[in-house]
Motif scaffolding. Structure first.
Motif, PDB file in Angstrom:
ATOM      1  N   ILE A 149       8.587  -5.874  -1.076  1.00  0.00           N
ATOM      2  CA  ILE A 149       8.017  -4.819  -0.254  1.00  0.00           C
ATOM      3  C   ILE A 149       7.370  -5.386   1.005  1.00  0.00           C
ATOM      4  CG2 ILE A 149       5.796  -4.777  -1.453  1.00  0.00           C
ATOM      5  CD1 ILE A 149       7.797  -1.762  -0.046  1.00  0.00           C
ATOM      6  N   ASP A 150       6.834  -6.608   0.939  1.00  0.00           N
ATOM      7  CA  ASP A 150       6.269  -7.259   2.121  1.00  0.00           C
ATOM      8  C   ASP A 150       7.371  -7.782   3.042  1.00  0.00           C
ATOM      9  OD1 ASP A 150       3.709  -6.717   1.267  1.00  0.00           O
ATOM     10  OD2 ASP A 150       3.447  -8.671   0.303  1.00  0.00           O
ATOM     11  N   ARG A 164       8.701  -5.063   5.335  1.00  0.00           N
ATOM     12  CA  ARG A 164       7.863  -4.711   6.484  1.00  0.00           C
ATOM     13  C   ARG A 164       8.259  -5.477   7.737  1.00  0.00           C
ATOM     14  NH1 ARG A 164       3.846  -4.327   2.224  1.00  0.00           N
ATOM     15  NH2 ARG A 164       3.255  -2.116   2.020  1.00  0.00           N
ATOM     16  N   ASN A 165       9.001  -6.561   7.574  1.00  0.00           N
ATOM     17  CA  ASN A 165       9.477  -7.353   8.719  1.00  0.00           C
ATOM     18  C   ASN A 165      10.990  -7.235   8.910  1.00  0.00           C
ATOM     19  OD1 ASN A 165       6.901  -8.535   9.422  1.00  0.00           O
ATOM     20  ND2 ASN A 165       7.073  -9.705   7.516  1.00  0.00           N
ATOM     21  N   GLN A 166      11.585  -6.202   8.351  1.00  0.00           N
ATOM     22  CA  GLN A 166      13.022  -6.022   8.450  1.00  0.00           C
ATOM     23  C   GLN A 166      13.459  -5.718   9.884  1.00  0.00           C
ATOM     24  OE1 GLN A 166      14.020  -2.609   6.057  1.00  0.00           O
ATOM     25  NE2 GLN A 166      12.697  -1.250   7.213  1.00  0.00           N
ATOM     26  N   ASP A 204       7.511   0.700  -5.376  1.00  0.00           N
ATOM     27  CA  ASP A 204       7.921  -0.373  -4.464  1.00  0.00           C
ATOM     28  C   ASP A 204       9.429  -0.361  -4.256  1.00  0.00           C
ATOM     29  OD1 ASP A 204       5.364  -1.203  -4.073  1.00  0.00           O
ATOM     30  OD2 ASP A 204       5.485  -2.962  -5.382  1.00  0.00           O
ATOM     31  N   ASN A 264      10.335   2.402  -1.821  1.00  0.00           N
ATOM     32  CA  ASN A 264      10.002   2.008  -0.451  1.00  0.00           C
ATOM     33  C   ASN A 264      10.950   0.950   0.084  1.00  0.00           C
ATOM     34  OD1 ASN A 264       7.822   3.733  -0.062  1.00  0.00           O
ATOM     35  ND2 ASN A 264       6.369   2.299  -0.991  1.00  0.00           N
ATOM     36  N   GLY A 321      13.516   1.614   3.319  1.00  0.00           N
ATOM     37  CA  GLY A 321      12.620   0.837   4.163  1.00  0.00           C
ATOM     38  C   GLY A 321      12.548   1.241   5.611  1.00  0.00           C
ATOM     39  N   LEU A 371       9.287   2.811   6.832  1.00  0.00           N
ATOM     40  CA  LEU A 371       8.034   2.074   6.980  1.00  0.00           C
ATOM     41  C   LEU A 371       7.635   2.005   8.449  1.00  0.00           C
ATOM     42  CD1 LEU A 371       8.662  -0.824   4.465  1.00  0.00           C
ATOM     43  CD2 LEU A 371       7.155   1.131   4.166  1.00  0.00           C
ATOM     44  N   ASP A 384       6.231  -0.131  10.455  1.00  0.00           N
ATOM     45  CA  ASP A 384       6.394  -1.299  11.306  1.00  0.00           C
ATOM     46  C   ASP A 384       7.815  -1.846  11.285  1.00  0.00           C
ATOM     47  OD1 ASP A 384       6.031  -1.971   8.695  1.00  0.00           O
ATOM     48  OD2 ASP A 384       4.525  -3.505   9.051  1.00  0.00           O
ATOM     49  N   ALA A 385       8.788  -1.045  10.824  1.00  0.00           N
ATOM     50  CA  ALA A 385      10.182  -1.454  10.940  1.00  0.00           C
ATOM     51  C   ALA A 385      10.592  -1.388  12.405  1.00  0.00           C
ATOM     52  CB  ALA A 385      11.061  -0.507  10.109  1.00  0.00           C
TER      53      ALA A 385
END
Length: 264
Positions: free
Chosen positions: A158-159, A162-164, A248, A251, A255, A258, A260-261
């Motif tokens: 899941i973390d 967030r940077n995908q 999770d 999400n 994703g 999210l 911050d994608a």
């Protein structure tokens, strides 16, 4: 077949009625293990390709998204490029089957992933077995993602999401591939529909977040056998996989929602 990962793997047979390996969903490790950040390789893609010619997964250190189509393994990288991967490439999670469709349907125009999933489920003879799904056609719009290679100590998935990197293509030809799995298999695999995308020119692809079907044929392969290879490696054996990770997983699968994608 070579031993997978460090030591042997445990084969878990979920159904003894599969006629042969063409009707078996074969996977290495579990989706809950991936959610927990177990990204070290437990097999090579060559090990797994003995068991199928279509499927999905990821690579050592969660380095991008995997598409398996017609027996070829493709890597969609974080920067949007596409690679054909050699047999020695490692994987922490990979699921494949030998695709022989039991039915091929002309899909209507469907505006999003949810509409396609609902339409597909309406054509499944049962919700208590798995299905391999292949969609070939023209997509009015498709949104897909990839993720960057991770470094130890590995964060949970899941973390990573967030940077995908999120990509979008309009009016594109290509193939969706993946599986529909019953609810009771959640945690072993993804319950419901899980698809990856590969463009017809093999230049782009990734994990599907949303898709609009314009003109497509849908192949559905009834899959009543399940072969799960559980890794006998410390990271897996010592992990706490008892918690419910359904939130999770949802999400991670969706994703693109999210905040911050990053869109490309």
């Amino acid at each position: 077949m070579r031993a997978l990962g460090t030591g042997m793997l445990i084969a878990v047979a979920f159904c003894a009625q599969a006629q042969d390996k063409r009707d078996v969903l074969y996977q290495v490790s579990t989706i809950d293990a991936l959610l927990s950040g177990i990204y070290d390789s437990v097999a090579t893609v060559d090990d797994v390709l003995d068991q199928g010619d279509i499927g999905l997964g990821t690579f050592d250190a969660a380095d991008g998204e995997m598409m398996v189509l017609d027996g070829v393994v493709y890597q969609a990288t974080f920067d949007g490029s596409m690679n054909v991967m050699p047999p020695s490439t490692g994987t922490p999670f990979m699921a494949v089957t030998h695709f022989v469709p039991d039915r091929v349907l002309d899909a209507p125009e469907l505006e999003n992933f949810a509409a396609f999933s609902a339409w597909l489920e309406g054509h499944l003879p049962s919700r208590n077995i798995a299905y391999a799904v292949r969609v070939d056609g023209h997509f009015a719009n498709i949104t897909y993602r990839s993720v960057p290679r991770q470094h130890k100590p590995y964060p949970p998935l899941i973390d990573v999401i967030r940077n995908q990197a999120v990509f979008e293509r309009k009016e594109v030809e290509g193939t969706l591939m993946g599986f529909w799995c019953p609810t009771f298999m959640n945690g072993v695999n993804v319950a419901g529909l899980h698809l990856h995308f590969l463009s017809a020119d093999r230049s782009v692809g990734g994990h599907v977040l949303n898709v609009s079907l314009k003109d497509a044929k849908v192949g559905i392969d009834d899959t009543n056998g399940w072969d799960v290879q559980l890794p006998m490696v410390p990271a897996y054996l010592n992990a706490d996989l008892g918690a419910d990770q359904g939130s999770d997983l949802k999400n991670a699968e969706q994703g693109g929602a999210l905040p911050d994608a990053s869109a490309h």
